[in-house]
Design a protein around this motif. Structure first.
Motif, PDB file in Angstrom:
ATOM      1  N   LEU A  56       0.836  -1.205   0.000  1.00 50.44           N
ATOM      2  CA  LEU A  56       0.000   0.000   0.000  1.00 50.44           C
ATOM      3  C   LEU A  56       0.865   1.248   0.000  1.00 50.44           C
ATOM      4  N   GLY A  57       1.924   1.245   0.778  1.00 49.46           N
ATOM      5  CA  GLY A  57       2.798   2.399   0.854  1.00 49.46           C
ATOM      6  C   GLY A  57       3.603   2.618  -0.413  1.00 49.46           C
ATOM      7  N   THR A  58       3.983   1.529  -1.071  1.00 48.07           N
ATOM      8  CA  THR A  58       4.780   1.644  -2.283  1.00 48.07           C
ATOM      9  C   THR A  58       3.972   2.329  -3.384  1.00 48.07           C
ATOM     10  N   GLU A  59       2.728   2.021  -3.501  1.00 44.59           N
ATOM     11  CA  GLU A  59       1.890   2.672  -4.493  1.00 44.59           C
ATOM     12  C   GLU A  59       1.719   4.149  -4.173  1.00 44.59           C
ATOM     13  N   ALA A  60       1.553   4.450  -2.880  1.00 42.16           N
ATOM     14  CA  ALA A  60       1.391   5.861  -2.514  1.00 42.16           C
ATOM     15  C   ALA A  60       2.675   6.621  -2.763  1.00 42.16           C
ATOM     16  N   ARG A  62       4.957   5.967  -4.944  1.00 49.38           N
ATOM     17  CA  ARG A  62       5.152   6.170  -6.344  1.00 49.38           C
ATOM     18  C   ARG A  62       4.365   7.359  -6.863  1.00 49.38           C
ATOM     19  N   ARG A  63       3.174   7.482  -6.402  1.00 46.56           N
ATOM     20  CA  ARG A  63       2.332   8.591  -6.832  1.00 46.56           C
ATOM     21  C   ARG A  63       2.882   9.926  -6.343  1.00 46.56           C
ATOM     22  N   VAL A  64       3.452   9.913  -5.111  1.00 45.88           N
ATOM     23  CA  VAL A  64       4.043  11.158  -4.558  1.00 45.88           C
ATOM     24  C   VAL A  64       5.306  11.481  -5.345  1.00 45.88           C
ATOM     25  N   GLU A  66       5.936  10.957  -8.360  1.00 46.30           N
ATOM     26  CA  GLU A  66       5.624  11.474  -9.670  1.00 46.30           C
ATOM     27  C   GLU A  66       5.417  12.990  -9.640  1.00 46.30           C
ATOM     28  N   ARG A  67       5.028  13.475  -8.475  1.00 44.16           N
ATOM     29  CA  ARG A  67       4.733  14.913  -8.388  1.00 44.16           C
ATOM     30  C   ARG A  67       5.811  15.696  -7.656  1.00 44.16           C
ATOM     31  N   LEU A  68       6.543  15.033  -6.821  1.00 52.33           N
ATOM     32  CA  LEU A  68       7.539  15.730  -6.009  1.00 52.33           C
ATOM     33  C   LEU A  68       8.916  15.232  -6.373  1.00 52.33           C
ATOM     34  N   ASP A  69       9.897  16.134  -6.163  1.00 51.82           N
ATOM     35  CA  ASP A  69      11.282  15.736  -6.342  1.00 51.82           C
ATOM     36  C   ASP A  69      11.970  15.689  -4.972  1.00 51.82           C
ATOM     37  N   ALA A  70      13.257  15.603  -4.999  1.00 50.10           N
ATOM     38  CA  ALA A  70      14.010  15.455  -3.748  1.00 50.10           C
ATOM     39  C   ALA A  70      14.096  16.741  -2.956  1.00 50.10           C
ATOM     40  N   SER A  71      13.843  17.870  -3.665  1.00 55.99           N
ATOM     41  CA  SER A  71      13.923  19.148  -2.938  1.00 55.99           C
ATOM     42  C   SER A  71      12.620  19.552  -2.278  1.00 55.99           C
ATOM     43  N   ALA A  72      11.675  18.696  -2.322  1.00 59.34           N
ATOM     44  CA  ALA A  72      10.389  19.037  -1.727  1.00 59.34           C
ATOM     45  C   ALA A  72      10.519  19.155  -0.233  1.00 59.34           C
ATOM     46  N   GLY A  73       9.812  20.110   0.250  1.00 59.33           N
ATOM     47  CA  GLY A  73       9.835  20.320   1.698  1.00 59.33           C
ATOM     48  C   GLY A  73       8.928  19.344   2.423  1.00 59.33           C
ATOM     49  N   PRO A  74       9.047  19.365   3.717  1.00 60.86           N
ATOM     50  CA  PRO A  74       8.199  18.448   4.500  1.00 60.86           C
ATOM     51  C   PRO A  74       6.729  18.763   4.353  1.00 60.86           C
ATOM     52  N   GLU A  75       6.407  20.047   4.151  1.00 62.69           N
ATOM     53  CA  GLU A  75       4.994  20.371   4.017  1.00 62.69           C
ATOM     54  C   GLU A  75       4.424  19.748   2.730  1.00 62.69           C
ATOM     55  N   ALA A  76       5.214  19.834   1.695  1.00 63.16           N
ATOM     56  CA  ALA A  76       4.735  19.269   0.435  1.00 63.16           C
ATOM     57  C   ALA A  76       4.612  17.760   0.508  1.00 63.16           C
ATOM     58  N   VAL A  77       5.550  17.157   1.176  1.00 65.54           N
ATOM     59  CA  VAL A  77       5.491  15.699   1.327  1.00 65.54           C
ATOM     60  C   VAL A  77       4.278  15.300   2.128  1.00 65.54           C
ATOM     61  N   VAL A  78       4.061  16.033   3.193  1.00 63.57           N
ATOM     62  CA  VAL A  78       2.893  15.710   4.027  1.00 63.57           C
ATOM     63  C   VAL A  78       1.619  15.946   3.217  1.00 63.57           C
ATOM     64  N   GLU A  79       1.658  17.010   2.398  1.00 63.82           N
ATOM     65  CA  GLU A  79       0.449  17.304   1.642  1.00 63.82           C
ATOM     66  C   GLU A  79       0.161  16.194   0.626  1.00 63.82           C
ATOM     67  N   HIS A  80       1.145  15.783  -0.079  1.00 69.99           N
ATOM     68  CA  HIS A  80       0.892  14.804  -1.129  1.00 69.99           C
ATOM     69  C   HIS A  80       0.772  13.400  -0.568  1.00 69.99           C
ATOM     70  N   LEU A  81       1.691  13.059   0.297  1.00 73.90           N
ATOM     71  CA  LEU A  81       1.589  11.714   0.868  1.00 73.90           C
ATOM     72  C   LEU A  81       0.352  11.587   1.735  1.00 73.90           C
ATOM     73  N   GLY A  82       0.074  12.669   2.442  1.00 73.09           N
ATOM     74  CA  GLY A  82      -1.135  12.627   3.246  1.00 73.09           C
ATOM     75  C   GLY A  82      -2.377  12.535   2.385  1.00 73.09           C
ATOM     76  N   GLY A  83      -2.318  13.190   1.198  1.00 74.41           N
ATOM     77  CA  GLY A  83      -3.470  13.077   0.309  1.00 74.41           C
ATOM     78  C   GLY A  83      -3.673  11.664  -0.163  1.00 74.41           C
ATOM     79  N   GLU A  84      -2.595  10.985  -0.455  1.00 74.18           N
ATOM     80  CA  GLU A  84      -2.727   9.606  -0.897  1.00 74.18           C
ATOM     81  C   GLU A  84      -3.264   8.707   0.202  1.00 74.18           C
ATOM     82  N   VAL A  85      -2.799   8.944   1.413  1.00 77.20           N
ATOM     83  CA  VAL A  85      -3.291   8.136   2.544  1.00 77.20           C
ATOM     84  C   VAL A  85      -4.769   8.421   2.778  1.00 77.20           C
ATOM     85  N   ALA A  86      -5.116   9.665   2.588  1.00 72.31           N
ATOM     86  CA  ALA A  86      -6.517  10.013   2.788  1.00 72.31           C
ATOM     87  C   ALA A  86      -7.386   9.363   1.715  1.00 72.31           C
TER      88      ALA A  86
END
Lengths: 184, 356
Positions: A56-60, A62-64, A66-86
């Motif tokens: 389940l996490g691997t799919e999420a 992967r989707r994150v 696709e939209r974020l790179d390595a320079s993404a901040g924690p807020e962006a990660v939480v936003e996108h990864l959290g969106g996938e979890v939601a």
């Protein structure tokens, strides 16, 4: 390069003629009752639960990724990864920093306490797939609706499990982890 | 009566005494008894408090006749002298019949009693018959008092004055001896009694407070004391500052009229308002009405007389002034924003957490 906002529009598609639920950019989904999933997870062994959660996490992740790179901040990660979890219906993801220690929080998981290990494996798979880091996630503390998941190395995860098993409070565990990290 | 008659009478009296003394061997003390050579007057207690009447009634004189010389000796069992007392009762024995009675005249009325054998012992010299030449010659203006009392022969005073003086001494001695605290509690009706100091115990000494205070107060003096200087007493100069009493009459302060109390009524804020906010709609207190500026007095300066004083000021002598040079337009303030904190990426945070 700006970080795109998480846009869940038309992320979930219900095809009533075909009787399927499809997540955008992903394979078909199955809508299951939470208690049934909890019972299934409860009945499975540890490796089965871990593998199930990692998938389940691997799919999420992967989707994150696709939209974020390595320079993404924690807020962006939480936003996108959290969106996938939601979108998976596993709760609301959060992020805490206790010194140098990262702590992921999940609010309102339908699986409650029985799904903490499932959430831990989900985050491990997402971090592995999305950011290429092998991390160990340990359920640190839980109340009625919130669970804190400790994101550390495998060695630190073993120590934290030992302290928690001996009755050390989660605050002291965090303190010890920060102390050990500064000492080293 | 002439001196010769008196001499004869005294001789007769002396003979009678000698004759009476003849009975003395019957009352002679035992050989073991000590001889008393001193005058019995000094050895006997005072006589004024002795009632000779009880010992030897004066009337009738015949009954008080002395015992005859041949009187048989008294047995010790029949008569016991009271120790320590010179007043001895007369023995109940009667004189022997062999001694002829003798009539005595009024001049011969003397109180003659027996004396205890150990009380008085007359020396052998005194027992010898006296001579006429040895008898004292009485002067016409003096009266020799010869008294034979119950105590014994008491011939101590040469004159009447001496006898009176001796009697006075005896009275004083006896009074001093009898001055004792009565053992019996006097009745309350007798009034206050004089409390005499105890004779056997030493009275408690009371400290001399004045002397103690003087020792404490007086500073140590290096010079000789007043006692060392004898009668010279020098008063020391007064010590300490002089005390001056400033008698000032403090007038009572002027009557302070108490200001009328003001009732400061402040409307409490309503519960609906937040703390620290005022209700502007509330009217002001009645004690502080809105000021009416129309009624306020207008201060108008009074007219003053203006007078011009001519002063000669030179036009070319002004003050030297130094003014700051002009800076022109420039940017005085420069505001710079601090560099934003370098935000770490999620990956960096994750790596830091994995290194714990």
């Amino acid at each position: 390069m700006g970080t795109p906002r998480f846009d869940p529009t038309h992320s979930l598609e219900f095809n009533l003629d075909r009787g399927s639920v499809k997540l955008s950019g992903a394979i078909e989904r199955v809508l299951l009752p939470a208690d049934a999933v909890a019972a299934l997870v409860r009945g499975a062994d540890t490796e089965t639960r871990r593998d199930f959660a990692r998938r389940l996490g691997t799919e999420a992740g992967r989707r994150v990724a696709e939209r974020l790179d390595a320079s993404a901040g924690p807020e962006a990660v939480v936003e996108h990864l959290g969106g996938e979890v939601a979108l998976m219906g596993m709760g609301s993801l959060g992020f805490e920093r206790w010194g140098r220690v990262l702590v992921m929080t999940v609010q309102g998981s339908p699986l409650r306490g029985e799904g903490d290990d499932l959430l831990a494996g989900l985050i491990e798979g997402a971090l592995q797939r999305g950011f290429g880091r092998t991390a160990s996630v340990v359920p640190l503390q839980r109340d009625d609706s919130l669970v804190r998941l400790l994101v550390v190395s495998s060695d630190a995860a073993e120590r934290a499990r030992g302290w928690l098993g001996s009755g050390v409070s989660w605050g002291d565990v965090l303190s010890r982890l920060n102390g050990s990290g500064s000492a080293s | 009566m002439t001196n010769g008659d008196r001499v004869q009478m005294l001789e007769a009296l002396l003979a009678r005494v000698i004759r009476n003394r003849g009975a003395a061997p019957h009352h002679a003390p035992t050989p073991a008894a000590p001889r008393v050579t001193a005058a019995p007057v000094t050895a006997t207690p005072p006589m004024p408090f002795v009632t000779p009447v009880a010992a030897a009634p004066q009337a009738p004189p015949v009954e008080t006749a002395p015992p005859p010389p041949e009187a048989p000796p008294l047995s010790p069992a029949s008569w016991h002298p009271e120790p320590g007392s010179a007043v001895q009762p007369r023995p109940g024995t009667l004189p022997p019949e062999s001694v002829p009675s003798e009539e005595l005249g009024e001049d011969d009325l003397l109180e003659v009693t027996t004396i205890p054998p150990d009380a008085v012992e007359i020396d052998a010299d005194a027992a010898r018959e006296p001579r006429l030449s040895e008898l004292p010659v009485l002067e016409p203006d003096t009266t020799e008092v010869s008294e034979i009392t119950a105590v014994g022969v008491r011939i101590s005073a040469g004159t009447l004055d001496e006898a009176l003086a001796s009697a006075a001494r005896l009275d004083n001695d006896s009074l001093e001896g009898e001055r004792e605290v009565p053992l019996k509690t006097p009745p309350p009706e007798s009034g206050p009694q004089e409390a005499l100091p105890p004779t056997g115990l030493e009275a408690a000494r009371t400290p001399d407070v004045d002397q103690l205070e003087a020792d404490l107060i007086s500073p140590p003096s290096l010079g000789p004391t007043a006692e060392q200087l004898g009668e010279t007493i020098e008063l020391e100069a007064p010590r300490g500052p002089e005390l001056e009493i400033d008698v000032t009459v403090e007038e009572p302060p002027a009557s302070l009229e108490q200001a009328p109390t003001e009732e400061l009524e402040v409307a409490l804020p309503r519960p609906s308002l937040q703390s620290g906010m005022y209700d502007l709609t509330a009217p002001p207190p009645a004690e502080y009405p809105a000021p009416t500026f129309a009624e306020a007095p207008v201060s108008v300066p009074a007219d003053r007389e203006m007078q011009t004083m001519p002063v000669d000021v030179p036009a070319d002598t002004g003050p030297d002034r130094t003014s700051r040079p002009a800076l022109g337009a420039t940017d005085v303030a420069r505001v710079t924003l601090g560099a934003p904190a370098a935000s770490k990426t999620f990956v960096e945070l994750l790596d830091a957490s994995l290194l714990v």
